[in-house]
Motif scaffolding. Structure first.
Motif, PDB file in Angstrom:
ATOM      1  N   SER A  21      60.086   4.278 -17.749  1.00  0.00           N
ATOM      2  CA  SER A  21      61.358   3.552 -17.842  1.00  0.00           C
ATOM      3  C   SER A  21      61.890   3.231 -16.456  1.00  0.00           C
ATOM      4  O   SER A  21      61.503   3.849 -15.464  1.00  0.00           O
ATOM      5  CB  SER A  21      62.393   4.369 -18.614  1.00  0.00           C
ATOM      6  N   ILE A  22      62.792   2.247 -16.433  1.00  0.00           N
ATOM      7  CA  ILE A  22      63.569   1.965 -15.223  1.00  0.00           C
ATOM      8  C   ILE A  22      65.029   1.860 -15.641  1.00  0.00           C
ATOM      9  O   ILE A  22      65.343   1.458 -16.764  1.00  0.00           O
ATOM     10  CB  ILE A  22      63.109   0.687 -14.473  1.00  0.00           C
ATOM     11  N   SER A  23      65.922   2.257 -14.737  1.00  0.00           N
ATOM     12  CA  SER A  23      67.345   2.208 -15.042  1.00  0.00           C
ATOM     13  C   SER A  23      68.131   1.898 -13.774  1.00  0.00           C
ATOM     14  O   SER A  23      67.897   2.540 -12.751  1.00  0.00           O
ATOM     15  CB  SER A  23      67.792   3.551 -15.607  1.00  0.00           C
ATOM     16  N   PRO A  24      69.004   0.929 -13.795  1.00  0.00           N
ATOM     17  CA  PRO A  24      69.264   0.013 -14.898  1.00  0.00           C
ATOM     18  C   PRO A  24      68.145  -1.015 -15.019  1.00  0.00           C
ATOM     19  O   PRO A  24      67.287  -1.109 -14.139  1.00  0.00           O
ATOM     20  CB  PRO A  24      70.579  -0.646 -14.507  1.00  0.00           C
ATOM     21  N   THR A  25      68.165  -1.800 -16.077  1.00  0.00           N
ATOM     22  CA  THR A  25      67.132  -2.819 -16.281  1.00  0.00           C
ATOM     23  C   THR A  25      67.570  -4.189 -15.773  1.00  0.00           C
ATOM     24  O   THR A  25      66.821  -5.156 -15.897  1.00  0.00           O
ATOM     25  CB  THR A  25      66.757  -2.935 -17.768  1.00  0.00           C
ATOM     26  N   GLN A  26      68.771  -4.253 -15.205  1.00  0.00           N
ATOM     27  CA  GLN A  26      69.212  -5.497 -14.581  1.00  0.00           C
ATOM     28  C   GLN A  26      70.166  -5.178 -13.455  1.00  0.00           C
ATOM     29  O   GLN A  26      70.770  -4.115 -13.419  1.00  0.00           O
ATOM     30  CB  GLN A  26      69.888  -6.423 -15.590  1.00  0.00           C
ATOM     31  N   GLY A  27      70.277  -6.097 -12.515  1.00  0.00           N
ATOM     32  CA  GLY A  27      71.186  -5.898 -11.400  1.00  0.00           C
ATOM     33  C   GLY A  27      71.002  -6.978 -10.358  1.00  0.00           C
ATOM     34  O   GLY A  27      70.258  -7.938 -10.552  1.00  0.00           O
ATOM     35  N   THR A  28      71.677  -6.794  -9.251  1.00  0.00           N
ATOM     36  CA  THR A  28      71.637  -7.740  -8.142  1.00  0.00           C
ATOM     37  C   THR A  28      70.877  -7.110  -6.978  1.00  0.00           C
ATOM     38  O   THR A  28      70.530  -5.931  -7.018  1.00  0.00           O
ATOM     39  CB  THR A  28      73.067  -8.052  -7.679  1.00  0.00           C
ATOM     40  N   ALA A  29      70.659  -7.898  -5.939  1.00  0.00           N
ATOM     41  CA  ALA A  29      70.080  -7.333  -4.717  1.00  0.00           C
ATOM     42  C   ALA A  29      70.998  -6.206  -4.260  1.00  0.00           C
ATOM     43  O   ALA A  29      72.221  -6.351  -4.263  1.00  0.00           O
ATOM     44  CB  ALA A  29      69.970  -8.403  -3.645  1.00  0.00           C
ATOM     45  N   GLY A  30      70.428  -5.072  -3.914  1.00  0.00           N
ATOM     46  CA  GLY A  30      71.209  -3.921  -3.474  1.00  0.00           C
ATOM     47  C   GLY A  30      71.490  -2.899  -4.564  1.00  0.00           C
ATOM     48  O   GLY A  30      72.011  -1.828  -4.286  1.00  0.00           O
ATOM     49  N   THR A  31      71.139  -3.215  -5.818  1.00  0.00           N
ATOM     50  CA  THR A  31      71.326  -2.271  -6.918  1.00  0.00           C
ATOM     51  C   THR A  31      70.376  -1.089  -6.764  1.00  0.00           C
ATOM     52  O   THR A  31      69.192  -1.275  -6.498  1.00  0.00           O
ATOM     53  CB  THR A  31      71.061  -2.962  -8.275  1.00  0.00           C
ATOM     54  N   SER A  32      70.887   0.118  -6.932  1.00  0.00           N
ATOM     55  CA  SER A  32      70.030   1.312  -6.923  1.00  0.00           C
ATOM     56  C   SER A  32      69.317   1.399  -8.266  1.00  0.00           C
ATOM     57  O   SER A  32      69.957   1.356  -9.305  1.00  0.00           O
ATOM     58  CB  SER A  32      70.851   2.578  -6.710  1.00  0.00           C
ATOM     59  N   VAL A  33      67.999   1.525  -8.216  1.00  0.00           N
ATOM     60  CA  VAL A  33      67.177   1.573  -9.419  1.00  0.00           C
ATOM     61  C   VAL A  33      66.409   2.887  -9.431  1.00  0.00           C
ATOM     62  O   VAL A  33      65.857   3.300  -8.410  1.00  0.00           O
ATOM     63  CB  VAL A  33      66.186   0.379  -9.456  1.00  0.00           C
ATOM     64  N   THR A  34      66.385   3.545 -10.584  1.00  0.00           N
ATOM     65  CA  THR A  34      65.610   4.767 -10.762  1.00  0.00           C
ATOM     66  C   THR A  34      64.425   4.450 -11.664  1.00  0.00           C
ATOM     67  O   THR A  34      64.592   3.903 -12.757  1.00  0.00           O
ATOM     68  CB  THR A  34      66.463   5.881 -11.397  1.00  0.00           C
ATOM     69  N   GLY A  65      65.988 -13.934 -11.919  1.00  0.00           N
ATOM     70  CA  GLY A  65      65.490 -13.909 -13.285  1.00  0.00           C
ATOM     71  C   GLY A  65      64.708 -12.639 -13.552  1.00  0.00           C
ATOM     72  O   GLY A  65      64.823 -11.644 -12.845  1.00  0.00           O
ATOM     73  N   GLN A  66      63.896 -12.687 -14.580  1.00  0.00           N
ATOM     74  CA  GLN A  66      63.116 -11.502 -14.935  1.00  0.00           C
ATOM     75  C   GLN A  66      61.915 -11.358 -14.023  1.00  0.00           C
ATOM     76  O   GLN A  66      61.172 -12.304 -13.810  1.00  0.00           O
ATOM     77  CB  GLN A  66      62.638 -11.582 -16.381  1.00  0.00           C
ATOM     78  N   VAL A  67      61.768 -10.163 -13.456  1.00  0.00           N
ATOM     79  CA  VAL A  67      60.603  -9.841 -12.626  1.00  0.00           C
ATOM     80  C   VAL A  67      59.974  -8.567 -13.172  1.00  0.00           C
ATOM     81  O   VAL A  67      60.648  -7.749 -13.807  1.00  0.00           O
ATOM     82  CB  VAL A  67      60.962  -9.651 -11.134  1.00  0.00           C
ATOM     83  N   ASN A  68      58.699  -8.408 -12.947  1.00  0.00           N
ATOM     84  CA  ASN A  68      58.008  -7.189 -13.347  1.00  0.00           C
ATOM     85  C   ASN A  68      58.061  -6.182 -12.216  1.00  0.00           C
ATOM     86  O   ASN A  68      57.770  -6.522 -11.068  1.00  0.00           O
ATOM     87  CB  ASN A  68      56.557  -7.487 -13.724  1.00  0.00           C
ATOM     88  N   VAL A  69      58.424  -4.943 -12.537  1.00  0.00           N
ATOM     89  CA  VAL A  69      58.474  -3.859 -11.551  1.00  0.00           C
ATOM     90  C   VAL A  69      57.259  -2.981 -11.768  1.00  0.00           C
ATOM     91  O   VAL A  69      56.979  -2.551 -12.896  1.00  0.00           O
ATOM     92  CB  VAL A  69      59.761  -3.031 -11.712  1.00  0.00           C
ATOM     93  N   SER A  70      56.519  -2.733 -10.688  1.00  0.00           N
ATOM     94  CA  SER A  70      55.374  -1.825 -10.744  1.00  0.00           C
ATOM     95  C   SER A  70      55.377  -0.957  -9.491  1.00  0.00           C
ATOM     96  O   SER A  70      56.103  -1.236  -8.538  1.00  0.00           O
ATOM     97  CB  SER A  70      54.054  -2.602 -10.868  1.00  0.00           C
ATOM     98  N   VAL A  71      54.565   0.093  -9.507  1.00  0.00           N
ATOM     99  CA  VAL A  71      54.500   1.054  -8.402  1.00  0.00           C
ATOM    100  C   VAL A  71      53.054   1.191  -7.949  1.00  0.00           C
ATOM    101  O   VAL A  71      52.151   1.315  -8.776  1.00  0.00           O
ATOM    102  CB  VAL A  71      55.027   2.444  -8.855  1.00  0.00           C
TER     103      VAL A  71
END
Length: 172
Positions: A7-20, A63-69
């Motif tokens: 999972s990722i949280s949050p699933t939306q945001g702006t540049a600078g949003t902290s994502v876990t 828009g929607q982007v895919n997040v991967s590690v």
């Protein structure tokens, strides 16, 4: 073990949003795996050994982007993140009008569907109207008392991603 995102949280945001990012195979505590937001890569920090990464959403995504590690040479599955970019105004259909009850104008640009406010400089907040598409939306300027010489104000639009560039509207 290849990294895996649950999972990722949050699933939306702006540049600078902290994502876990939560999952497995991310590496040792404080290591810095590469996190991909679409084609933009940034370094994350493992905050819980092997299972959690903290990262700041980069600019340049929309828009929607895919997040991967990526850890070493292994890349994880991906999860969707919706990046909200600041709006941009390219044109205002009626860029002049009377100071009392001015008619609605059509704004053209991008990021307009998610707009939360339109401002006509010193005249203040206008009224957002019909969304035709993300690139076309109506807006009505507020009344603004003008005596004598016409007054030109900057028109800007705000959405969760920020505030647009400014174009002008002239009260007559």
């Amino acid at each position: 073990m290849a990294p895996f995102i649950t999972s990722i949280s949050p699933t939306q945001g702006t540049a600078g949003t902290s994502v876990t990012i939560t999952g497995t195979g991310f590496g040792a505590l404080a290591s810095t795996p590469v996190v991909h937001f679409g084609n933009t890569s940034v370094n994350g920090t493992v905050t819980v050994a092997n299972t959690q990464i903290s990262v700041t959403a980069p600019g340049g995504c929309a828009g929607q982007v895919n997040v991967s590690v990526t850890v070493g040479s292994s890349t994880s599955n991906s999860k969707a993140f919706f990046s909200i970019a600041a709006p941009a105004i390219g044109a205002v259909s009626a860029n002049a009008g009377p100071d009392t009850s001015p008619p609605a104008s059509t704004l053209y640009g991008s990021g307009l569907a998610a707009a939360t406010a339109v401002t006509f400089g010193a005249a203040g907040a206008g009224t957002l109207g019909t969304v035709v598409s993300d690139s076309q939306r109506s807006a009505t300027p507020p009344s603004f008392a003008v005596t004598g010489v016409p007054v030109t104000v900057n028109v800007t639009v705000t959405n969760p991603g920020g505030t647009s560039n400014a174009l002008t509207f002239t009260y007559q």
